[in-house]
Scaffold this active site. Structure first.
Site, PDB file in Angstrom:
ATOM      1  N   LYS A  62      -1.285  28.025  -7.683  1.00 11.92           N
ATOM      2  CA  LYS A  62      -2.718  28.284  -7.521  1.00 11.92           C
ATOM      3  C   LYS A  62      -3.048  29.195  -6.363  1.00 11.92           C
ATOM      4  O   LYS A  62      -4.083  29.871  -6.385  1.00 11.92           O
ATOM      5  CB  LYS A  62      -3.458  26.960  -7.400  1.00 11.92           C
ATOM      6  CG  LYS A  62      -3.688  26.429  -8.794  1.00 11.92           C
ATOM      7  CD  LYS A  62      -4.055  25.007  -8.859  1.00 11.92           C
ATOM      8  CE  LYS A  62      -3.635  24.499 -10.210  1.00 11.92           C
ATOM      9  NZ  LYS A  62      -3.532  23.058 -10.249  1.00 11.92           N
ATOM     10  N   ARG A  71      -2.111  28.681 -21.732  1.00 10.52           N
ATOM     11  CA  ARG A  71      -1.729  27.984 -22.971  1.00 10.52           C
ATOM     12  C   ARG A  71      -2.928  27.895 -23.910  1.00 10.52           C
ATOM     13  O   ARG A  71      -4.063  28.170 -23.516  1.00 10.52           O
ATOM     14  CB  ARG A  71      -1.289  26.560 -22.621  1.00 10.52           C
ATOM     15  CG  ARG A  71      -2.425  25.785 -21.958  1.00 10.52           C
ATOM     16  CD  ARG A  71      -2.204  24.298 -21.874  1.00 10.52           C
ATOM     17  NE  ARG A  71      -3.435  23.639 -21.497  1.00 10.52           N
ATOM     18  CZ  ARG A  71      -3.893  23.517 -20.261  1.00 10.52           C
ATOM     19  NH1 ARG A  71      -3.201  24.025 -19.250  1.00 10.52           N
ATOM     20  NH2 ARG A  71      -5.038  22.912 -20.014  1.00 10.52           N
ATOM     21  N   GLU A 104     -10.109  25.317   0.662  1.00 13.43           N
ATOM     22  CA  GLU A 104     -11.222  26.204   0.334  1.00 13.43           C
ATOM     23  C   GLU A 104     -12.554  25.491   0.523  1.00 13.43           C
ATOM     24  O   GLU A 104     -12.622  24.277   0.667  1.00 13.43           O
ATOM     25  CB  GLU A 104     -11.071  26.846  -1.057  1.00 13.43           C
ATOM     26  CG  GLU A 104     -10.978  25.977  -2.198  1.00 13.43           C
ATOM     27  CD  GLU A 104     -10.746  26.624  -3.567  1.00 13.43           C
ATOM     28  OE1 GLU A 104     -10.130  27.694  -3.718  1.00 13.43           O
ATOM     29  OE2 GLU A 104     -11.183  25.982  -4.523  1.00 13.43           O
TER      30      GLU A 104
HETATM   31  C1  MV4 Z   1     -13.249  22.327  -6.676  1.00 14.05           C
HETATM   32  C2  MV4 Z   1     -14.471  21.629  -6.654  1.00 14.05           C
HETATM   33  C3  MV4 Z   1     -15.383  21.979  -5.701  1.00 14.05           C
HETATM   34  N1  MV4 Z   1     -15.102  22.964  -4.824  1.00 14.05           N
HETATM   35  N2  MV4 Z   1     -13.017  23.294  -5.777  1.00 14.05           N
HETATM   36  C4  MV4 Z   1     -11.102  19.611  -9.948  1.00 14.05           C
HETATM   37  C5  MV4 Z   1      -9.809  19.848 -10.674  1.00 14.05           C
HETATM   38  C6  MV4 Z   1      -9.378  21.234 -10.364  1.00 14.05           C
HETATM   39  N3  MV4 Z   1      -9.169  21.946 -11.576  1.00 14.05           N
HETATM   40  C7  MV4 Z   1     -10.462  21.828  -9.534  1.00 14.05           C
HETATM   41  N4  MV4 Z   1     -11.447  20.823  -9.295  1.00 14.05           N
HETATM   42  C8  MV4 Z   1     -12.480  21.044  -8.465  1.00 14.05           C
HETATM   43  N5  MV4 Z   1     -12.308  22.056  -7.576  1.00 14.05           N
HETATM   44  C9  MV4 Z   1     -13.928  23.582  -4.878  1.00 14.05           C
HETATM   45  N6  MV4 Z   1     -13.659  24.526  -3.998  1.00 14.05           N
HETATM   46  C10 MV4 Z   1     -14.683  20.618  -7.580  1.00 14.05           C
HETATM   47  C11 MV4 Z   1     -13.693  20.318  -8.481  1.00 14.05           C
HETATM   48  C12 MV4 Z   1     -13.997  19.250  -9.381  1.00 14.05           C
HETATM   49  C13 MV4 Z   1     -14.147  19.495 -10.742  1.00 14.05           C
HETATM   50  C14 MV4 Z   1     -13.948  20.767 -11.269  1.00 14.05           C
HETATM   51  C15 MV4 Z   1     -14.104  20.986 -12.597  1.00 14.05           C
HETATM   52  C16 MV4 Z   1     -14.458  19.933 -13.420  1.00 14.05           C
HETATM   53  C17 MV4 Z   1     -14.624  18.673 -12.921  1.00 14.05           C
HETATM   54  C18 MV4 Z   1     -14.479  18.429 -11.575  1.00 14.05           C
HETATM   55  C19 MV4 Z   1     -14.680  17.149 -11.088  1.00 14.05           C
HETATM   56  C20 MV4 Z   1     -14.526  16.924  -9.760  1.00 14.05           C
HETATM   57  C21 MV4 Z   1     -14.172  17.969  -8.910  1.00 14.05           C
END
Ligand code: MV4
Length: 478
Positions: free
Chosen positions: A120, A296, A204
């Protein structure tokens, strides 16, 4: 120059509904299929639908991960290609490389791109270089706590610490204030080490309750890149998507156009090939930021297929054969709305614990605008070794309101007995006024779960009527 190699036989390196999905795509293309199955999966429907099927003995989970055995099987059965589906080997760069080495086509991106986007930090750096907005933060792994704390202060709290090789929310910690930094940094690092074998983390800016929007792209071997629009995947619980929607009902059109533009441009510049999905977070002020890329086929690809009419699995196969994309961006029409519901065998009264067991009664919905991708049937026994998703319901209609109404109807028709499922939850969800208004972000489902009445029993009136009718019919036959 368009060198093509006709694929005549595909080994499907997966199980469940996606194995069936790939077999269906192959059949329509006149391609023979070879299924694999574990000792626990002998009754899997995909095993019967494939032209040939081979059991992989031993541990039922390792069966779908043992790539030496799987590639050996593909060679022995004279397959030209392997489709990995999702999960299991689908994002394993070593596997994709090994397929190439053994002269079997891996239906997916090049190993170098799978590897790049598996990291990532490296992918964030690469995407930033090709003009895609990313969140403020570190572009190198952080190992020193004091340095990490200094950077966090510069970014400004709250920040999020993420595992570089993570997924599913593992190795991720939100830090609200400076005092918590050390403890949460340690926790993230050791969790990342434990689950992914690599403790690298990065930091971040944290966005509170963003929307999760992803862009589906297709790219051929000749630099033609197109997008198939977005999916709104905000409705999740513990990083498990439950409901996905295309297009996103409340996305600003300018933001949408910009997302499409950066997605296509970046994939062109990086020389990406085959199907892929770029994940973005969209904040309250409509700023968007790339977070990661999935290299994918995804579970929720069905909603994109439904609004575009494009068969993504068939396109993946033909791209792998070396065909040029058969359409230009302007040929792709987006029509109406689609919603996918993941039907999981899980018990809402036990914190959604997986609930494997025997399906005693099964009726799947149908009629206009309804698609079901299922892996179960009456008397099927769901094995305990795999994930709890047993079916996907995809509904389509021209307007958002009609689509939600169709979803209510189709979810009410759906009948699964013998194991608890999340159907009662989904039926309540589509009746929520905020859902109808298209008002949801990644915090939505957790907020709603507190309001919903969650029961392990079927609560559907139509279902009850069907059960009573069946009982009466059975009685009179005696
Ligand atoms: C984040 C975020 C807020 N700010 N990054 C969750 C899994 C991973 N794919 C990235 N995720 C998140 N990254 C920053 N900088 C909040 C989440 C996140 C989230 C993202 C997408 C869908 C559901 C989520 C649920 C909780 C937190």
């Amino acid at each position: 120059m368009t060198a093509t190699k006709k694929i005549k036989k595909v080994l499907v390196a997966n199980r469940g509904e996606v194995a069936t999905r790939i077999i269906r795509a192959c059949k329509e293309l006149g391609i023979k299929t070879v299924a694999i199955y574990s000792e626990a999966d002998a009754n899997g429907i995909w095993v019967k639908k494939a032209d040939e099927a081979y059991m992989i003995t031993g541990d039922p989970i390792k069966a779908y991960l043992n790539y030496y055995k799987i590639v050996d099987l593909a060679k022995q059965a004279r397959c030209d290609a392997i489709h990995p589906g999702y999960g299991f080997l689908s994002e394993n760069a070593d596997f994709a490389e090994y397929c190439e080495e053994r002269g079997v086509i891996f239906i997916g991106p090049k190993p170098e791109h799978i590897r790049l986007f598996g990291d990532k930090i490296a992918s964030k750096r690469a995407m930033r270089e090709v003009g895609v907005p990313v969140l403020p933060g570190t572009l190198e792994p952080i190992t020193d706590i004091e340095e990490g704390k200094k950077i966090a202060k510069e970014i400004g709290f709250p920040v999020i610490i993420k595992a570089a090789f993570g997924g599913g929310g593992r190795g991720m910690r939100i830090v609200e204030k400076e005092e918590d930094f050390e403890r949460l940094f340690q926790a993230a690092t050791s969790e990342a080490e434990k689950f992914f074998g690599r403790g690298d983390v990065f930091i971040e800016k944290y966005i509170k309750n963003p929307r999760h929007i992803e862009i589906q792209i297709l790219a051929d071997k000749y630099g033609n890149v197109i997008h198939l629009g977005e999916r709104d995947c905000s409705i999740q619980r513990r990083h498990q998507k439950i409901v996905e929607i295309a297009p996103s009902p409340r996305l600003n059109n300018e933001v949408r156009r910009e997302l499409y533009r950066v997605a296509v441009k970046s994939m062109f510049k990086l020389g990406y090939e085959n199907a892929g999905t770029l994940e973005f977070l969209v904040d309250e002020d409509d700023n968007f930021y790339f977070i990661e890329m999935n290299t994918r086929l995804q579970v929720e690809h069905t909603i994109t297929e439904t609004i575009t009419g494009i068969d993504i699995v068939q396109r993946m196969i033909q791209i792998a054969e070396g065909h040029k994309l058969p359409f230009l961006q302007e040929d792709i029409m987006f029509r109406g709305y689609a919603i996918e519901f993941r039907i999981n065998a899980e018990d809402p009264t036990k914190d959604f614990a997986p609930s494997p067991g025997k399906i005693t009664s099964y009726y799947s919905p149908g009629g206009p605008g309804v698609r079901v991708d299922a892996t179960v049937y009456k008397d099927y026994i769901i094995p305990p070794y795999y994930d709890s998703m047993i079916a996907k319901l995809t509904v389509w209609a021209l307007t958002w309101e009609q689509t939600v109404n169709r979803a209510k109807r189709a979810l009410d028709e759906f009948q699964v007995r013998g194991v608890p499922t999340n159907l009662p939850l989904l039926r309540q969800l589509v009746r929520d006024p905020e859902f109808m208004e298209g008002k949801f972000d990644t915090g939505y489902l957790d907020r709603k779960l507190k309001e919903f009445k969650l029961s392990a029993k079927e609560d559907n009136p139509e279902d009850l009527a069907t059960a009573i009718a069946a009982a009466i019919a059975a009685y009179h036959r005696i």
